[in-house]
Design an enzyme around this catalytic site. Sequence first.
Site, PDB file in Angstrom:
ATOM      1  N   GLU A 310       0.336 -39.548 -19.877  1.00 52.13           N
ATOM      2  CA  GLU A 310       1.793 -39.494 -19.873  1.00 52.13           C
ATOM      3  C   GLU A 310       2.472 -40.672 -19.176  1.00 52.13           C
ATOM      4  O   GLU A 310       3.120 -40.500 -18.135  1.00 52.13           O
ATOM      5  CB  GLU A 310       2.264 -38.184 -19.229  1.00 52.13           C
ATOM      6  CG  GLU A 310       1.739 -36.955 -19.944  1.00 52.13           C
ATOM      7  CD  GLU A 310       2.312 -35.660 -19.379  1.00 52.13           C
ATOM      8  OE1 GLU A 310       3.036 -35.712 -18.374  1.00 52.13           O
ATOM      9  OE2 GLU A 310       2.046 -34.605 -19.955  1.00 52.13           O
ATOM     10  N   GLU A 525      -1.832 -30.880 -24.070  1.00 52.91           N
ATOM     11  CA  GLU A 525      -1.430 -30.006 -22.959  1.00 52.91           C
ATOM     12  C   GLU A 525      -0.262 -29.175 -23.435  1.00 52.91           C
ATOM     13  O   GLU A 525       0.638 -29.688 -24.116  1.00 52.91           O
ATOM     14  CB  GLU A 525      -0.919 -30.806 -21.746  1.00 52.91           C
ATOM     15  CG  GLU A 525      -1.944 -31.218 -20.739  1.00 52.91           C
ATOM     16  CD  GLU A 525      -1.274 -31.868 -19.521  1.00 52.91           C
ATOM     17  OE1 GLU A 525      -0.205 -31.407 -19.080  1.00 52.91           O
ATOM     18  OE2 GLU A 525      -1.839 -32.849 -19.018  1.00 52.91           O
TER      19      GLU A 525
HETATM   20  C1  GAL Z   1       2.031 -32.347 -17.449  1.00 51.78           C
HETATM   21  C2  GAL Z   1       1.107 -33.071 -16.499  1.00 51.78           C
HETATM   22  C3  GAL Z   1       0.236 -32.148 -15.718  1.00 51.78           C
HETATM   23  C4  GAL Z   1       0.942 -30.889 -15.243  1.00 51.78           C
HETATM   24  C5  GAL Z   1       1.799 -30.285 -16.327  1.00 51.78           C
HETATM   25  C6  GAL Z   1       2.659 -29.111 -15.913  1.00 51.78           C
HETATM   26  O1  GAL Z   1       3.065 -33.159 -17.821  1.00 51.78           O
HETATM   27  O2  GAL Z   1       0.264 -33.944 -17.206  1.00 51.78           O
HETATM   28  O3  GAL Z   1      -0.319 -32.894 -14.678  1.00 51.78           O
HETATM   29  O4  GAL Z   1       1.564 -31.074 -14.062  1.00 51.78           O
HETATM   30  O5  GAL Z   1       2.642 -31.246 -16.881  1.00 51.78           O
HETATM   31  O6  GAL Z   1       3.844 -29.542 -15.342  1.00 51.78           O
END
Ligand code: GAL
Length: 622
Positions: A310, A525
């Site tokens: 990200e 994710e």
């Molecule tokens: C994503 C990030 C993770 C985690 C998740 C929930 O953007 O890659 O590290 O924190 O969000 O907020």
Amino acid sequence: MSVPLLLCGLVGAAYAQTTANATSSVTSTSVDNAPTASTSQTLSAAETSSILWSLQSSAPADNLTFSSLSNFTYTSYTSQAPTPTTSVATLPTDYSEQAWSMLWDQVGPVATPPFNSTVIPTPEPSPVPPPYGFSSQVTTGNLSSYQLPSDFVWGVASAAYQVEGAAMEEGRGPSIWDLLSHRVHGYVADGTTGDITDLHYYLYPQDIARLKAFNIPYFSLTISWSRVFPFGRGYVNEQALAHYDDVIQRLVDAGIKPIVTLFHWDTPLALMNDYNGWTSDQIIADFLAYAQLVMTRYDKYVPIWVTVNEPQVYCGDEYPGFPSGYWPQYGVTGLRAQFYCGHNTLLAHAQIVDWYRNTLGGTGRVTFKNSANNFIPNTTSSADAAAVARGNDFQLGWFNSPVWQTGDYPASLRSTLGDLLPNFTAAESAMVLGSCDFFAIDGYTTDIIAPAASGIADCAANSSDPAWPTCIQQSQVTASGWDVGFAADPGASWLKSDPTGVRQFLNYLQKTYTGPKGKDIVLSEFGFAEPFENNFTALPDARYDQLRVDYFTGYLNNLLAAKVEDGVNVTGAVAWGVFDNFEWSSGLSTRFGLQYVNYTTLERYPKASLFTFMDFFKQHGL
Ligand code: GAL
């Protein structure tokens, strides 16, 4: 040797430490800080040893082999005491133990973990009973009969700083997040740090045994750059390599495929001191060297590599807002830092992929992970549609126009940002274009988009406009006054559940980026912070996370519809997170896990949503 044992109910994490301690106890389940009704009992040595397998005797017959690069200096750092120093400017860069200690002094005192050696895992109960009255039929109606292909990638995710803990152990150097969480008042809302968090650094054998018991086929993890190179470059820390060798070994033994991310926001602090991290093009060579070391070593066992997690977040949110005065920032701050960070990220990513494909001859797939939300217009007006398009240029096009479309940034960024946006040479453009094997999207939520109050054209021409440079308004409240979906915990105030949004978004990504190239998309994710989960005082209440269950049910079914009914080539879904962890600036009190973590005892307990997630794939043929 007598070994202490924490064995916690049917579903708590059961693990043994290799450090000696006379008594063994069984502790019943309770939420940390809650009034406990715990009982304990002492196990005899015979009982203890009968349920353990020792690290030595269980060493797998087929030890993996790891390739080393000879052009590095390997060493280990044993000191655990920060050495006071007077100013950042005097920090030496000689990679000595003293220099290492001085870096830690810049961070300040770090909490010591309750134990400091890798646990011996105890057997995991399998199967674990699902929640009372729970349906394993995640999909109902028309979608029920759809099958997913056997090579569909599914699993759970983590990231080094968020789960490892053991911050100063075994020679790890500090990262920017150690500094931010320790030194910058208010940077982490609840004042917590990643010093200990889940202590996955020592508990990973048990965590992996748990994943195996659940038959979860993929585990997404990050290697900590500042463990491997405590100074970000220079000497290699052998203890870190030994640690990750064993992580990979255990995953392979368990039949779990690692998805390995090289960088998940934890820039080595030494590189912030030396050249302000990602704002400097010096980082390209250092990140490449680190990637070469790690990819050479583990490529045989890693089917999927992620160079960076990200960049939209660490470049877009972190660099412009970094506090000043904690490390030299060399005048590169604000928006210039944002876009230099993005540019150096793209070049580093592209060089790694080029080396991986053409020199190493890597066999895995490589990409970077995007952070972006599904943008929908506030109304049906053409102005709102234009704002969505421009908003997408700034969140997605910034990195993906160079990689998937043209080898350069979108025209809207070029015309608005002027010299804040660096240029690519022709050779760089050629290397960046096509540098992702698939599109990885961390797609959590939906935003409602409208033009800036002054209108896009006026705003774009006026760098003092508060909405400049994106010149859009972004919210999660629709024109009719409703939230776009139910809200997550206030610690994740950016997150609403919009299941149909993920279907729209996958369609958009295929149409815009992957479709013309015949490539696929992985939802790398997605996940949800159950509102106020941290406030429960009884563990069973906290584990029955019905809104997260609804979130995963909705998102997975919409992903399935996108794949089967819309023909989107989506090939994977990875849930965040494997268990509760350090949620960056929200700290430990915002929980995203599919397993609950008691931060006092470090036990992990499956939540209801873990069953929803696993049962979905079972129901659809996996
Ligand atoms: C994503 C990030 C993770 C985690 C998740 C929930 O953007 O890659 O590290 O924190 O969000 O907020």
